[in-house]
Scaffold this active site. Structure first.
Site, short mmCIF file in Angstrom:
data_model
loop_
_atom_site.label_atom_id
_atom_site.label_comp_id
_atom_site.label_asym_id
_atom_site.label_seq_id
_atom_site.Cartn_x
_atom_site.Cartn_y
_atom_site.Cartn_z
N ASP A 164 -79.26 64.26 -22.52
CA ASP A 164 -78.34 65.13 -22.07
C ASP A 164 -79.96 65.71 -21.64
OD1 ASP A 164 -76.97 67.83 -22.02
OD2 ASP A 164 -79.16 68.53 -24.14
N LEU A 165 -79.29 67.21 -20.55
CA LEU A 165 -80.82 67.20 -19.40
C LEU A 165 -80.60 68.88 -20.03
CD1 LEU A 165 -81.34 67.23 -16.70
CD2 LEU A 165 -79.79 69.18 -15.98
N ASP A 166 -80.07 70.06 -19.79
CA ASP A 166 -81.01 70.82 -20.96
C ASP A 166 -81.60 71.03 -22.48
OD1 ASP A 166 -80.64 72.16 -18.22
OD2 ASP A 166 -79.06 73.06 -19.18
N THR A 215 -84.04 74.71 -18.40
CA THR A 215 -82.77 75.61 -17.62
C THR A 215 -82.37 76.72 -18.34
OG1 THR A 215 -80.61 74.24 -17.19
CG2 THR A 215 -82.52 74.21 -15.59
N LYS A 221 -74.99 76.76 -25.40
CA LYS A 221 -76.11 75.17 -25.30
C LYS A 221 -75.00 73.69 -25.18
CE LYS A 221 -80.42 76.95 -25.90
NZ LYS A 221 -81.68 76.74 -26.40
N SER A 277 -74.46 64.87 -18.82
CA SER A 277 -74.96 66.65 -19.12
C SER A 277 -73.77 67.28 -18.80
CB SER A 277 -75.97 66.95 -18.44
OG SER A 277 -76.43 68.43 -18.41
N ALA A 278 -73.70 68.23 -19.53
CA ALA A 278 -71.66 69.29 -19.47
C ALA A 278 -72.58 70.06 -18.03
CB ALA A 278 -71.85 70.51 -20.32
N LYS A 323 -68.76 68.52 -25.08
CA LYS A 323 -69.23 68.45 -26.39
C LYS A 323 -68.10 69.81 -27.11
CE LYS A 323 -73.08 66.54 -23.78
NZ LYS A 323 -74.36 67.07 -23.95
N GLU A 374 -79.87 64.47 -27.81
CA GLU A 374 -79.40 65.66 -27.25
C GLU A 374 -80.42 67.02 -28.27
OE1 GLU A 374 -76.84 67.78 -26.71
OE2 GLU A 374 -75.92 66.83 -25.93
N ASP A 375 -80.47 68.08 -27.30
CA ASP A 375 -80.85 68.83 -28.39
C ASP A 375 -79.96 70.15 -28.81
OD1 ASP A 375 -80.12 70.21 -26.03
OD2 ASP A 375 -81.33 72.02 -26.34
#
Length: 219
Positions: A9-11, A17, A45, A116-117, A147, A171-172
């Site tokens: 995932d990104l964020d 961000t 998120k 990432s979404a 997701k 993931e977070d």
């Protein structure tokens, strides 16, 4: 089956961000007489832009007042402000331990994917000077479901040319962990015990990312 790829995932995993997203969503919501706070923002998120907008409109009691075309325009407005904010990003915004972990993975010839979404994933990776580490980036605009549906992680695996069970997802967000688990991948969660309770392996923060420790949990 041996692990051949890692899907990120990104964020909250590579960079953070969240403040940029919150500022852009808060300003958009305010334009329509809706007030959101950071606690509400936690619900956004890991989910898509349109899903986030629908949650905000529902929260403000205005979900049925707009056409799909109007909502698309609202989402584009939010994204325009968000893009201006992320232009400030530099490699200094990479979360602790992430660059070393990515370097370690490439040294051992693992394939890396971004799931990432955020439709701005490629731009953010460029701002962070991380594009060269990733072998594929899923375009969320081409997906039927966001997701916690597993589609995004399954798509990343397919684009890497790997089977889901050959991949580890990181993931977070709880929705992201659910997505990884449904894809039948080993899930690594970054965050507190409650939100990451369904993860196969949990880390408190990204500085704890370690290839050796993750692989040891698989055995």
């Amino acid at each position: 089956m041996s692990v051949k790829g890692f899907i990120f995932d990104l964020d909250g995993v590579i960079t953070d961000t969240a403040d940029y997203h919150f500022e852009a969503w808060k300003n958009l919501a305010s334009n329509y007489g809706i007030t959101i706070d950071r606690e509400f923002n936690e619900q956004l998120k890991g989910i898509s832009r349109m899903d986030s907008l629908n949650r905000i409109l529902e929260f403000g009691g205005r979900k049925t007042e707009f056409t799909e075309a109007q909502k698309e325009a609202m989402a584009a407005e939010k994204n325009g402000e968000y893009v201006k904010l992320i232009e400030k990003m530099t490699p200094e915004h990479i979360l602790p331990g992430v660059l070393d972990f990515l370097t370690e993975l490439k040294k051992h010839n693992y394939l890396l994917g971004l799931a990432s979404a955020s439709k701005n994933g490629p731009v953010i990776l460029e701002r962070l000077n991380l594009s060269g580490y990733f072998d594929t980036i899923v375009d969320p605009s081409l997906l039927a479901k966001g997701k916690p549906d597993p589609e995004i992680f399954l798509t990343a695996a397919r684009q890497l040319g790997l089977k889901p069970e050959e991949c580890i997802g990181i993931e977070d967000a709880s929705a992201g962990i659910e997505s990884i688990n449904k894809a039948k991948m080993f899930s690594v969660g970054v965050g507190d015990k409650e939100s990451m309770k369904e993860a196969n392996y949990r880390l408190s923060n990204t500085s704890e990312l370690s290839l050796e420790k993750i692989l040891n949990r698989l055995s």
